[in-house]
Scaffold this active site. Structure first.
Site, PDB file in Angstrom:
ATOM      1  N   GLU A   1     -12.014  97.949  17.090  1.00  0.00           N
ATOM      2  CA  GLU A   1     -11.982  98.599  15.775  1.00  0.00           C
ATOM      3  C   GLU A   1     -11.964 100.111  15.941  1.00  0.00           C
ATOM      4  OE1 GLU A   1     -14.881  97.470  12.839  1.00  0.00           O
ATOM      5  OE2 GLU A   1     -14.845  95.387  13.495  1.00  0.00           O
TER       6      GLU A   1
ATOM      7  N   GLU B   1     -20.136  93.354  15.794  1.00  0.00           N
ATOM      8  CA  GLU B   1     -21.132  94.419  15.630  1.00  0.00           C
ATOM      9  C   GLU B   1     -22.536  93.821  15.528  1.00  0.00           C
ATOM     10  OE1 GLU B   1     -19.736  96.735  12.274  1.00  0.00           O
ATOM     11  OE2 GLU B   1     -18.639  98.010  13.655  1.00  0.00           O
TER      12      GLU B   1
HETATM   13  C1  BGP Z   1     -17.099  97.827  10.651  1.00  0.00           C
HETATM   14  C2  BGP Z   1     -16.780  96.363  10.373  1.00  0.00           C
HETATM   15  C3  BGP Z   1     -15.452  96.105   9.829  1.00  0.00           C
HETATM   16  C4  BGP Z   1     -14.857  97.235   8.996  1.00  0.00           C
HETATM   17  C5  BGP Z   1     -15.245  98.621   9.457  1.00  0.00           C
HETATM   18  C6  BGP Z   1     -14.886  99.712   8.470  1.00  0.00           C
HETATM   19  O1  BGP Z   1     -18.465  98.006  10.531  1.00  0.00           O
HETATM   20  O2  BGP Z   1     -16.884  95.597  11.573  1.00  0.00           O
HETATM   21  O3  BGP Z   1     -15.548  94.890   9.114  1.00  0.00           O
HETATM   22  O4  BGP Z   1     -15.104  97.049   7.665  1.00  0.00           O
HETATM   23  O5  BGP Z   1     -16.590  98.725   9.755  1.00  0.00           O
HETATM   24  O6  BGP Z   1     -15.948  99.877   7.588  1.00  0.00           O
HETATM   25  P1  BGP Z   1     -15.711  99.864   6.014  1.00  0.00           P
HETATM   26  O7  BGP Z   1     -14.822  98.704   5.745  1.00  0.00           O
HETATM   27  O8  BGP Z   1     -17.047  99.757   5.420  1.00  0.00           O
HETATM   28  O9  BGP Z   1     -15.029 101.185   5.701  1.00  0.00           O
END
Ligand code: BGP
Length: 488
Positions: free
Chosen positions: A386, A193
């Site tokens: 993701e 990201e």
């Molecule tokens: C994205 C990241 C991941 C993961 C995901 C879910 O931004 O790449 O690392 O964490 O978000 O977000 P969160 O864990 O804050 O719910």
């Protein structure tokens, strides 16, 4: 749809994903150095709208964290102890039938300070063992070189990615792991990201906001250095292992216009152009036209060095990987509307969409929109690395977790991937975020669970760490076994 009727290609890479900074633990073992993610304490939050504010770190908080012994209160230091339990977890991933598993390497496990003369052999050996375990089970590693963690010394003493010197240190790290794992790892992503460096500069780029007079300019300078580092790492990968495939990785934050008012359409268009600026640079090899006016309007003077434009042009990626959780809304006058959360953004509430317990819009069709748009724009293979639902899961007295809501989320998003493939989009694979419950990136919670595998650990770090299969485990296993034909 019958068993053999599926839009998914036979070599579709089904799997799941984690990140070292949220799962690995062993933060002070095996010669690993402290990283930026180790500085983030757990803090109970009620406001899930402006998450970025919770992730940024002040210099004082960093120095306090460095002085904090052990991992108590710092969930990203212990994760879910993947460091010691990776073989057990990979066994479960193999039971699911994973074709691929996305994980990241912790830079400070390889170069504890970032500028060490030699790499840490214990760190290199650890990932050898993990990749050997994955390959033994026929699971293709998909490895992120940098996923929200970098050696804290590079943040404190070099200024994070704002410093041009960090490029060479990253390239040395990249060359070290590319050489070491040649033949064990075929799929690489450079920066997770990469647009997070603009949204939350500490998390994405190790910047300490209070040091910057123009944080936005510093953030774009940092992401420019990451673009160069990513291109040089891509060049290194191609010479070290011509069989390797290198992807960029974007948090695709698609914005819809709040109304059909042309001014709202213009506002959404700009948000989308700024988000896609990152893939424009890494796929097309140059900044898009909009950058010139945007930088001028926002007093951003990017420092480029001779040769930078050639480096970007000559070392573009093989595929685009991205995260998609939710969609957002933009308006010419956002103050007129209510707000809600959206990954690292806060956004206008979309009246047409329900939201998760953390306020993120539930928008499966948005994933099809994003896939079609990416493919129209770039015509390179796409990889959803993701997608998943963060939810409060409750384990029943009999040990079961009836997460039908996660099955519903996954079904509806996978259906839309199938539709996009029918629309002619070349999709390489899908790795569920997180394959297994891990520490949340934005809130450091365990209670925001994503996995099809439950981990017995609370927000306070207490628990047995035992793993167990949720209801979604069996469902996802069947989806993979039927290559997406059976989604009911
Ligand atoms: C994205 C990241 C991941 C993961 C995901 C879910 O931004 O790449 O690392 O964490 O978000 O977000 P969160 O864990 O804050 O719910």
């Amino acid at each position: 749809m019958s068993k053999n009727e599926t839009p998914f290609p036979a070599d579709f890479l089904w799997g799941g994903a984690i990140a070292a900074s949220q799962a690995e633990g062993g933060f002070d073992e095996g010669g690993r150095g402290l990283s930026t993610s180790d500085m983030v304490p757990y803090a109970k939050q009620t406001d899930y709208v402006d998450l970025a504010a919770h992730m940024s770190r002040s210099e004082a908080s960093i120095r306090e964290a460095i002085g904090h012994p052990g991992s108590e209160g710092y969930p990203k230091r212990y994760g879910i102890d993947f460091y010691h339990r990776y073989a057990e977890d990979i066994e479960l991933f193999a039971e699911l039938g994973f074709k691929t598993f996305r994980m990241s390497i912790s830079w400070s496990r390889i170069f504890p300070n970032g500028d060490d003369a030699q790499p840490n052999e214990e760190g290199l050996a650890f990932y050898d063992s993990v990749f050997d375990e994955l390959n033994k089970k026929g699971i293709e590693p998909l490895v992120t070189m940098s996923h929200y963690d970098m050696p804290i010394k590079l943040s404190l003493e070099y200024g994070g990615w704002k410093s041009r010197k960090v490029i060479d240190l990253f390239v040395r790290y990249a060359e070290t792991i590319l050489n070491r794992y040649r033949g064990k790892v075929k799929y690489w992503l450079t920066f997770n990201e990469i647009n997070t460096t603009i949204i939350e500069p500490y998390t994405g780029g190790g910047l300490i906001a209070e040091r910057e007079n123009n944080l936005l300019e510093a953030s774009y300078q940092a992401v420019h250095h990451q673009f160069i580092a990513s291109a040089l790492a891509t060049r290194a990968a191609r010479s070290i292992d011509p069989a390797s495939k290198i992807g960029c990785m974007l948090a695709r934050m698609i914005h819809y216009p709040a109304t059909s008012d042309p001014d709202d359409v213009l506002a959404a268009q700009l948000e989308n152009q700024l988000n896609l600026l990152h893939t424009d640079v890494q796929v097309r090899g140059a900044y898009p036209a909009i950058a010139k006016r945007y930088f001028a309007d926002h007093h951003i003077k990017l420092k480029m060095e001779a040769g930078d434009e050639e480096i970007l042009r000559e070392n573009t990626v093989d595929f685009i990987s991205f995260s998609y959780y939710t969609s957002l809304v933009a308006a010419a006058d956002p103050g007129k509307y209510g707000v809600t959360g959206g990954n690292l953004y806060s956004t206008i509430k979309n009246p047409n969409l329900p939201v998760t317990e953390w306020g993120w819009h539930l928008d499966p069709v948005g994933l099809r929109v994003v896939l079609k748009e990416f493919y129209d724009r770039y015509e390179v293979p796409l990889f959803i690395v993701e997608n998943g639902l963060g939810a409060v899961d409750t384990m029943q007295a009999d040990g079961t977790v009836e997460d039908d809501y996660r099955i519903d989320y996954m079904r509806r998003h996978i259906e839309q991937i199938g539709e996009a493939i029918r629309d002619g989009v070349d999709v390489m694979g899908y790795t569920l975020w997180g394959a297994i419950d891990i520490v949340s990136a934005s809130t450091s919670q365990m209670s925001k669970r994503y996995g099809v595998i439950y981990v017995d650990q609370g927000d306070d770090g207490r628990g047995t760490l035992d793993r167990s299969r949720k209801k979604s485990f069996g469902w996802y296993k069947n989806v993979i076994a039927t290559n997406g034909a059976e989604l009911e």
